[in-house]
Design a protein around this motif. Sequence first.
Motif, PDB file in Angstrom:
ATOM      1  N   GLN A  47     119.018 107.683  37.730  1.00  0.00           N
ATOM      2  CA  GLN A  47     118.203 108.900  37.697  1.00  0.00           C
ATOM      3  C   GLN A  47     116.738 108.600  37.956  1.00  0.00           C
ATOM      4  N   ALA A  48     116.245 107.512  37.368  1.00  0.00           N
ATOM      5  CA  ALA A  48     114.834 107.160  37.559  1.00  0.00           C
ATOM      6  C   ALA A  48     114.540 106.838  39.016  1.00  0.00           C
ATOM      7  N   LEU A  49     115.455 106.135  39.685  1.00  0.00           N
ATOM      8  CA  LEU A  49     115.262 105.806  41.097  1.00  0.00           C
ATOM      9  C   LEU A  49     115.319 107.064  41.958  1.00  0.00           C
ATOM     10  N   TRP A  50     116.270 107.929  41.677  1.00  0.00           N
ATOM     11  CA  TRP A  50     116.422 109.180  42.428  1.00  0.00           C
ATOM     12  C   TRP A  50     115.153 110.023  42.324  1.00  0.00           C
ATOM     13  N   ASN A  51     114.603 110.111  41.114  1.00  0.00           N
ATOM     14  CA  ASN A  51     113.364 110.865  40.925  1.00  0.00           C
ATOM     15  C   ASN A  51     112.193 110.205  41.647  1.00  0.00           C
ATOM     16  N   ALA A  52     112.074 108.881  41.521  1.00  0.00           N
ATOM     17  CA  ALA A  52     110.951 108.162  42.117  1.00  0.00           C
ATOM     18  C   ALA A  52     110.954 108.276  43.633  1.00  0.00           C
ATOM     19  N   GLN A  53     112.146 108.327  44.233  1.00  0.00           N
ATOM     20  CA  GLN A  53     112.260 108.404  45.688  1.00  0.00           C
ATOM     21  C   GLN A  53     112.279 109.840  46.205  1.00  0.00           C
ATOM     22  N   ARG A  54     111.915 110.772  45.345  1.00  0.00           N
ATOM     23  CA  ARG A  54     111.818 112.185  45.735  1.00  0.00           C
ATOM     24  C   ARG A  54     113.157 112.704  46.232  1.00  0.00           C
ATOM     25  N   TYR A  55     114.252 112.222  45.603  1.00  0.00           N
ATOM     26  CA  TYR A  55     115.609 112.701  45.879  1.00  0.00           C
ATOM     27  C   TYR A  55     116.097 112.326  47.282  1.00  0.00           C
ATOM     28  N   LYS A  56     115.526 111.273  47.851  1.00  0.00           N
ATOM     29  CA  LYS A  56     115.880 110.878  49.218  1.00  0.00           C
ATOM     30  C   LYS A  56     116.476 109.477  49.244  1.00  0.00           C
ATOM     31  N   CYS A  57     117.346 109.246  50.211  1.00  0.00           N
ATOM     32  CA  CYS A  57     117.857 107.905  50.469  1.00  0.00           C
ATOM     33  C   CYS A  57     116.697 107.019  50.913  1.00  0.00           C
ATOM     34  N   CYS A  58     116.651 105.800  50.401  1.00  0.00           N
ATOM     35  CA  CYS A  58     115.548 104.901  50.710  1.00  0.00           C
ATOM     36  C   CYS A  58     115.553 104.450  52.164  1.00  0.00           C
ATOM     37  N   CYS A  60     117.543 106.190  55.170  1.00  0.00           N
ATOM     38  CA  CYS A  60     117.559 107.227  56.213  1.00  0.00           C
ATOM     39  C   CYS A  60     116.648 108.406  55.895  1.00  0.00           C
ATOM     40  N   GLU A  61     116.162 108.507  54.669  1.00  0.00           N
ATOM     41  CA  GLU A  61     115.274 109.595  54.233  1.00  0.00           C
ATOM     42  C   GLU A  61     115.960 110.950  54.161  1.00  0.00           C
ATOM     43  N   SER A  62     117.272 110.982  54.156  1.00  0.00           N
ATOM     44  CA  SER A  62     117.970 112.242  53.939  1.00  0.00           C
ATOM     45  C   SER A  62     117.898 112.607  52.461  1.00  0.00           C
ATOM     46  N   ARG A  63     117.703 113.881  52.176  1.00  0.00           N
ATOM     47  CA  ARG A  63     117.697 114.326  50.788  1.00  0.00           C
ATOM     48  C   ARG A  63     119.126 114.352  50.291  1.00  0.00           C
ATOM     49  N   GLU A  64     119.357 113.743  49.120  1.00  0.00           N
ATOM     50  CA  GLU A  64     120.708 113.556  48.606  1.00  0.00           C
ATOM     51  C   GLU A  64     120.813 114.020  47.165  1.00  0.00           C
ATOM     52  N   GLN A  65     121.995 114.468  46.784  1.00  0.00           N
ATOM     53  CA  GLN A  65     122.261 114.730  45.380  1.00  0.00           C
ATOM     54  C   GLN A  65     122.396 113.408  44.642  1.00  0.00           C
ATOM     55  N   SER A  66     122.074 113.423  43.371  1.00  0.00           N
ATOM     56  CA  SER A  66     122.114 112.193  42.593  1.00  0.00           C
ATOM     57  C   SER A  66     123.541 111.667  42.455  1.00  0.00           C
ATOM     58  N   LYS A  67     124.485 112.538  42.127  1.00  0.00           N
ATOM     59  CA  LYS A  67     125.859 112.111  41.913  1.00  0.00           C
ATOM     60  C   LYS A  67     126.524 111.729  43.229  1.00  0.00           C
ATOM     61  N   GLU A 242     111.883 115.383  53.826  1.00  0.00           N
ATOM     62  CA  GLU A 242     112.822 114.523  54.538  1.00  0.00           C
ATOM     63  C   GLU A 242     112.175 113.995  55.818  1.00  0.00           C
ATOM     64  N   TYR A 243     112.640 112.852  56.262  1.00  0.00           N
ATOM     65  CA  TYR A 243     112.348 112.322  57.601  1.00  0.00           C
ATOM     66  C   TYR A 243     110.856 112.259  57.926  1.00  0.00           C
TER      67      TYR A 243
END
Length: 270
Positions: A47-58, A60-67, A242-243
Amino acid sequence: MIRIHRGVEPAELAAARATELQRVQTIAATRRPVQEDLGRKYEIAHQALWNAQRYKCCYCESREQSKRNDVEHFRPKARADRRPGISVDHGYWWLTWTWENLLFSCRNCNQAPAKLDKFPLAEGSAVLLVGQHPPGQERPLLIDPATESGIEHIQFVRMPHGPTTTGKWYPRPRNGSRKGAVTIKVCMLDRPDLLDLYGDYVERNVKPRTDDIRTALQEGRIADARREWSRALLTLLNPRQEYVGLSHDALDHFIPTVVRKRHQLELRLP
């Protein structure tokens, strides 16, 4: 791909590392640890990583759900494919719970046939010894989004498909960057579904803004063009978007350097 900032390590991860590292060190004293030995307590950081990365994959920069997405180990934990530089393949199991080795990634970038356990090193690298902290004498060929911006190594280039089509945007090594080439290949940043997303994003979010700026410049409304340019930068290069890397290069494509210099439109690196 842009540089991400993890922030402060969760206290729960530090506690998990203290117990898990000691447990696996006992195993490592008699044999090489495997995936099943390492457990999944590192997911405390999810959760901390997901929040820190603004909900994006590190990557491809696509916005992703946490689960249903991954806590990614930049240096793979159980097995590491270090080719072309190194043939040994033991993993960095002692970094399994290390905050600085963890990222949030989508499964398309992180799992097979993409990154998984790939960690290419340059020829002449010396692999970290057990217990040693990075970077040592290793020279990774993969971009670490927590220490450098992918924009320095990857450039998005528009490839037109014909006179009536919008074309697609392809990631390419910037200035021949080897890190850029390897990261694109390992994380499959040019996979077909991403190319579709890239093109759609530019058409919906970047091109309308640059069209307005170009129109204002052509009509001599320089002050309006500068205001629109500033708004475009604030929106498109915001780390929450994103992107961002793609937007940076699309802005450069539609409003090229010669035009920006003439009208004092600065394109900064995010």
